[in-house]
Design an enzyme around this catalytic site. Structure first.
Site, PDB file in Angstrom:
ATOM      1  N   ASN A 112       0.848  -1.195   0.000  1.00 39.02           N
ATOM      2  CA  ASN A 112       0.000   0.000   0.000  1.00 39.02           C
ATOM      3  C   ASN A 112       0.879   1.238   0.000  1.00 39.02           C
ATOM      4  O   ASN A 112       2.101   1.142   0.003  1.00 39.02           O
ATOM      5  CB  ASN A 112      -0.958  -0.027   1.205  1.00 39.02           C
ATOM      6  CG  ASN A 112      -0.186  -0.070   2.510  1.00 39.02           C
ATOM      7  OD1 ASN A 112       0.480   0.889   2.874  1.00 39.02           O
ATOM      8  ND2 ASN A 112      -0.253  -1.198   3.214  1.00 39.02           N
TER       9      ASN A 112
ATOM     10  N   ALA B 168       1.701   1.400  11.608  1.00 37.51           N
ATOM     11  CA  ALA B 168       1.903   0.714  10.319  1.00 37.51           C
ATOM     12  C   ALA B 168       0.585   0.466   9.594  1.00 37.51           C
ATOM     13  O   ALA B 168      -0.443   0.218  10.219  1.00 37.51           O
ATOM     14  CB  ALA B 168       2.608  -0.619  10.551  1.00 37.51           C
TER      15      ALA B 168
ATOM     16  N   ASP C 154      -4.034  -6.173   5.082  1.00 38.01           N
ATOM     17  CA  ASP C 154      -5.060  -7.019   5.705  1.00 38.01           C
ATOM     18  C   ASP C 154      -4.987  -8.447   5.182  1.00 38.01           C
ATOM     19  O   ASP C 154      -5.319  -9.390   5.884  1.00 38.01           O
ATOM     20  CB  ASP C 154      -6.446  -6.432   5.433  1.00 38.01           C
ATOM     21  CG  ASP C 154      -6.639  -5.127   6.187  1.00 38.01           C
ATOM     22  OD1 ASP C 154      -6.255  -5.077   7.370  1.00 38.01           O
ATOM     23  OD2 ASP C 154      -7.140  -4.149   5.584  1.00 38.01           O
TER      24      ASP C 154
ATOM     25  N   ASP D 277      -3.904  -9.525  12.889  1.00 40.19           N
ATOM     26  CA  ASP D 277      -4.071  -8.123  13.265  1.00 40.19           C
ATOM     27  C   ASP D 277      -3.119  -7.862  14.442  1.00 40.19           C
ATOM     28  O   ASP D 277      -3.334  -8.385  15.543  1.00 40.19           O
ATOM     29  CB  ASP D 277      -5.522  -7.838  13.643  1.00 40.19           C
ATOM     30  CG  ASP D 277      -5.755  -6.348  13.829  1.00 40.19           C
ATOM     31  OD1 ASP D 277      -4.965  -5.703  14.549  1.00 40.19           O
ATOM     32  OD2 ASP D 277      -6.714  -5.824  13.236  1.00 40.19           O
TER      33      ASP D 277
ATOM     34  N   LYS E 116     -13.523   1.290  16.000  1.00 43.06           N
ATOM     35  CA  LYS E 116     -12.263   0.532  15.898  1.00 43.06           C
ATOM     36  C   LYS E 116     -11.585   0.410  17.257  1.00 43.06           C
ATOM     37  O   LYS E 116     -11.041  -0.632  17.593  1.00 43.06           O
ATOM     38  CB  LYS E 116     -11.332   1.242  14.913  1.00 43.06           C
ATOM     39  CG  LYS E 116     -10.136   0.433  14.534  1.00 43.06           C
ATOM     40  CD  LYS E 116      -9.462   0.978  13.299  1.00 43.06           C
ATOM     41  CE  LYS E 116     -10.356   0.824  12.084  1.00 43.06           C
ATOM     42  NZ  LYS E 116      -9.779   1.389  10.881  1.00 43.06           N
TER      43      LYS E 116
ATOM     44  N   LYS F 172     -10.849  -3.347  18.538  1.00 41.55           N
ATOM     45  CA  LYS F 172      -9.478  -3.849  18.591  1.00 41.55           C
ATOM     46  C   LYS F 172      -8.913  -3.892  20.003  1.00 41.55           C
ATOM     47  O   LYS F 172      -7.835  -4.422  20.226  1.00 41.55           O
ATOM     48  CB  LYS F 172      -8.577  -2.969  17.719  1.00 41.55           C
ATOM     49  CG  LYS F 172      -9.008  -2.976  16.269  1.00 41.55           C
ATOM     50  CD  LYS F 172      -7.806  -3.004  15.389  1.00 41.55           C
ATOM     51  CE  LYS F 172      -8.205  -2.977  13.941  1.00 41.55           C
ATOM     52  NZ  LYS F 172      -7.077  -3.261  13.075  1.00 41.55           N
TER      53      LYS F 172
END
Ligand code: C5P
Length: 405
Positions: free
Chosen positions: A208, A272, A276, A311, A343, A347
């Site tokens: 990316n 970072a 995914d 993750d 999120k 997470k």
């Protein structure tokens, strides 16, 4: 600071006389100075004064046979605990920013593996000129520390920023650079940055656009605030921030393994842009653009099957050595704050830094973020990525400050 050594580079400016006093002040604190005097510096103070005060030979020549026999210029650049440039002239700043070396001082600055602290001194117009300001920005991004310049009367009769910081201010900045007084002293920080690359075969990968700039700036700010900082970075083209331990990785799985082996840590900032997904198999040899032998002679396009990557943020949140303050990033293009709030909960992070990446954020120098903590959302104005790093380090220090806090 007692017992440390400073490599003092004295550039050509009238403020060089204050560097003689700096050597004395450092001596009073038990800090030894070793000096490089540039040719222009030698027009303002004599090698004899500098040698008398440091108690050592003064180094001036890049290719001096007698000096090289005692200590090569590379060894000299690494022989101290810190490199201090005072006065730092437009010339020395410009050379280091551009990566040029044509004398002993500029060569030592490029060759050193130590932190560099500069005390600029020049005419106000020179200081404010776009060229010097560009050097200043570049050097700051490269992790060079600065003290001054101060505002006030100048030897040239003008008024404004350009005066070299006073010797005791430089001593204080040196003390800070040695990490004695940072608000995060005694704490360990882990930062992830950059993209990950997920190989399809030996030559192709999925990645990316993350440049790593924000993560590098955060790592640098945490280190400057005194934290022992480990930066786990995907493939980027950035110089390692000064004072930070850099661990380069390629894939998400390598990044996770690196992060886990850095634990325990007090602070973790997961900047970072981890991929995914990854291709389910990375072929050992290059996938060929093969041609099917049908009547239409069409190329066969291989189907890429993706599997999910771990993750890292969520894994650290569940880890038995969970960092005390775990901070995630949320790069969003719409509903920035709402998505970031969700999120944070999903997470298990303590804080989320949300930023809108629909504009020129990725790869750019500036950022506009929202800090979402346990009980508040702060929207910060747009600022440089290095300012975001400094502000975040200050907020972290407020929340969990170290020994000196
Ligand atoms: O889910 P998303 O990628 O938007 O979450 C962003 C946050 O999670 C960032 O802090 C990022 O570093 C982290 N992350 C991670 N491991 C992944 C994906 C994201 O640590 N596999």
């Amino acid at each position: 600071m007692h017992g440390k050594t400073v490599l003092l580079i004295i550039g050509g400016g009238i403020a060089a006389y204050k560097s003689l006093d700096l050597i004395r002040r450092l001596g009073e604190q038990g800090v030894k100075s070793r000096a490089i005097l540039t040719a222009a510096g030698g027009a303002f103070v004599t090698p004899l004064s500098v040698a008398a005060l440091t108690g050592e030979t003064v180094h001036s020549e890049l290719f001096s046979l007698t000096d090289e026999a005692q200590m090569g210029h590379i060894a000299l650049s690494r022989s101290a605990d810190l490199v201090v440039v005072a006065p730092a002239t437009a010339d020395l700043m410009g050379k280091l920013a551009a990566g040029l070396a044509n004398d002993l001082a500029s060569t030592a600055l490029l060759a050193t593996d130590k932190q560099v602290l500069m005390a600029p001194a020049m005419n106000v117009r020179m200081w404010q000129s776009p060229g010097v300001q560009r050097s200043f920005e570049t050097l700051r991004r490269d992790g060079v520390l600065f003290v001054g310049p101060n505002d006030g009367d100048m030897a040239c009769g003008e008024l404004g920023p350009g005066r070299m910081a006073e010797p005791m201010e430089i001593v204080a900045a040196i003390e800070n650079a040695f990490g004695k007084k940072g608000p995060l002293s005694g704490l360990k920080a882990l930062v992830t940055a950059g993209p990950t690359q997920e190989p399809m075969d030996p030559v192709r990968y999925i990645a990316n656009r993350s440049s790593g700039k924000q993560g590098y700036a955060i790592a640098q700010a945490l280190a400057q605030a005194g934290a022992e900082t480990v930066l786990v970075s995907g493939p980027v083209e950035l110089a390692p921030p000064a004072g930070v331990k850099l661990w380069k990785v390629t894939t998400a799985r390598e990044m996770l393994a690196a992060c886990e082996s850095v634990l325990p840590a007090d602070i973790a900032v997961m900047t970072a842009a981890v991929a995914d997904w990854r291709p389910d198999i990375a072929a050992n040899s290059k996938l060929k653009k093969s041609t099917a032998h049908s009547s239409e002679s069409k190329n066969v396009v291989p189907l890429l099957k993706l599997v999910e990557n771990p993750d890292i943020l969520a894994t650290l949140a569940q880890h038995r050595q969970r960092p005390r303050l775990l901070i995630g990033f949320a790069a969003e293009t719409d509903n920035v704050v709402e998505n970031a709030l969700a999120k944070r909960a999903r997470k298990g992070a303590d804080w989320i830094i949300a930023n809108d990446v629909s504009g020129a954020v990725m790869g750019g120098e500036r950022n506009q973020v929202h800090l979402i903590t346990q009980n508040a959302t702060e929207s910060w104005p747009e600022m440089s990525k290095s300012e975001v790093g400094t502000k975040l380090a200050a907020r972290i220090a407020q929340a969990i400050g170290g020994q000196a806090a």
